[in-house]
Enzyme design. Structure first.
Site, PDB file in Angstrom:
ATOM      1  CB  CYS A 162       9.031   4.383  -5.277  1.00 47.19           C
ATOM      2  SG  CYS A 162       7.993   3.602  -4.054  1.00 47.19           S
ATOM      3  NE  ARG A 176       0.169   1.343  -0.679  1.00 50.48           N
ATOM      4  CZ  ARG A 176       1.444   1.280  -1.036  1.00 50.48           C
ATOM      5  NH1 ARG A 176       1.844   1.932  -2.103  1.00 50.48           N
ATOM      6  NH2 ARG A 176       2.318   0.602  -0.343  1.00 50.48           N
ATOM      7  CG  HIS A 230       4.364   6.737  -5.291  1.00 47.63           C
ATOM      8  ND1 HIS A 230       3.323   5.847  -5.435  1.00 47.63           N
ATOM      9  CD2 HIS A 230       5.385   6.038  -4.736  1.00 47.63           C
ATOM     10  CE1 HIS A 230       3.688   4.661  -4.966  1.00 47.63           C
ATOM     11  NE2 HIS A 230       4.942   4.720  -4.541  1.00 47.63           N
TER      12      HIS A 230
HETATM   13  C1  2RA Z   1       5.360   1.244  -1.733  1.00 52.27           C
HETATM   14  N1  2RA Z   1       7.491   2.374  -1.468  1.00 52.27           N
HETATM   15  O1  2RA Z   1       4.976   2.208  -2.351  1.00 52.27           O
HETATM   16  C2  2RA Z   1       6.806   1.104  -1.281  1.00 52.27           C
HETATM   17  C3  2RA Z   1       7.508  -0.015  -1.978  1.00 52.27           C
HETATM   18  N2  2RA Z   1       7.551   0.174  -3.369  1.00 52.27           N
HETATM   19  O2  2RA Z   1       4.618   0.286  -1.417  1.00 52.27           O
END
Ligand code: 2RA
Length: 340
Positions: A130, A236, A243
């Site tokens: 992604c 994260r 994103h």
């Molecule tokens: C994530 N790109 O964002 C990885 C898997 N989708 O966790």
């Protein structure tokens, strides 16, 4: 005349979006099957205004079906994708299993649609990670104009990239901080994600990078140009969907920010939201459910001769996964599997 389409992993975040997007884009479907694991057999999922009952993947015969969109983990894909491909059903796989296989095209239609033609070697086409998909959509038009030498990218990745359990964890941890006695210990992530950021996605590699960061490097080279140097830091963040990426680009030749903005405005799959004022930029909560890759904060990087900074936001379940897979199916149908 339409296609017989299978969605494998129809109860997951990405599988459900694949069904939504097939319906939204009125993909020419003659027949559709939603597959899931045995424990989810019978689960109902939406396909436009229809409801499908999930069938057992383990019992399904792919013979006579045209295209299978796979949205399951690499282990299950390893078992079932070859079975589907062997029947002549073309597999479009969202897992990382086949992305780096030289006999499997890795495709972002706005960037390398013609690569779809190489599907015949294994009857499989790979969907990129992604965080890679949205980045190469942004880089490609700029690379065509001023050849990119090096990319430095920092990502701000939402928890939906980790699956439904992670969405629940962010929600419960956030509530737990406000409502005493609802403490929820980290389970998906090694540390608290609510009101926090975690500089670690996927496993650590020997050089200190993570596999998520390695994916962005390897996939950008395969999709666009192996001469492009990429270094990534994947983080994260406590966002449910969407994103974001801060991308620093060094070109072979000088590219003025105004020209870059004009090029991006005309590029496929991109919407430029870029005003130097309060709110003149895109944020992840605003991109949810949208198809576009949004570009903001376009500006020269004056610390190097030919530098540019941009901000890039996209729905990771859509352009980052389900939309890109459906777009590959559209390209496959138009270029290779013509019907009627
Ligand atoms: C994530 N790109 O964002 C990885 C898997 N989708 O966790």
């Amino acid at each position: 005349m339409g296609y017989k389409i299978v969605v494998v992993g129809a109860t997951g975040n990405v599988g459900r979006e694949m069904l939504n997007i097939l319906a939204e884009r009125e993909f020419p479907v003659d027949e559709i099957a939603a597959l899931a694991s045995r424990r989810s057999m019978g689960t109902e999922v939406s396909f436009g205004d229809k409801t499908l009952k999930c069938q057992d993947l383990d019992q399904f015969d792919f013979t006579g079906w045209d295209i299978a969109l796979f949205a399951i983990g690499s282990d299950a894909t390893k078992k079932y994708a070859p079975i589907a491909a062997k029947t002549g059903c073309v597999v479009i796989d969202n897992s990382s299993l086949y992305r780096y296989d030289p006999d499997v095209p890795l495709v972002v239609p706005e960037v390398n649609a013609e690569a779809v033609d190489g599907y015949t070697k294994k009857n499989i086409i790979a969907n990129p990670n992604c965080s890679t998909a949205q980045m190469v959509v942004a880089l490609k038009p700029l690379h065509d104009r001023a050849r990119i030498k090096r990319v430095v990218v920092s990502t701000y990745q939402s928890v939906s990239g980790s699956g439904k359990e992670a969405i629940d964890e962010l929600w419960n941890q956030t509530k737990g901080i406000y409502v005493p006695g609802q403490e929820v210990a980290p389970s998906v992530y090694p540390k608290q994600i609510a009101f926090n950021v975690i500089p670690h996605i996927d496993v650590f590699l020997d050089d200190g990078s993570t596999k998520e960061e390695w994916k962005m490097v390897a996939e950008t080279k395969k999709i666009m140009d192996k001469s492009i140097k990429v270094t990534a830091t994947c983080v994260r963040v406590p966002v449910f969907v969407g994103h974001s990426e801060s991308i620093n680009i060094e070109f072979e030749d000088f590219l003025d920010e105004e020209e870059a903005r004009d090029i991006l405005r005309e590029a496929p799959g991109i919407l430029v939201i870029d005003k130097r004022e309060d709110g003149g930029y895109m944020t992840p909560v605003e991109c949810v459910g949208e198809y576009a890759t949004y570009i903001s904060r376009i500006r020269q990087d004056s610390t190097i001769d030919n530098g540019l900074n941009i901000w890039c936001v996209s729905d990771n379940l859509r352009k980052g996964a389900a939309l890109n897979a459906v777009q590959i199916a559209e390209v496959l149908g138009n270029r290779c599997l013509k019907k009627g």
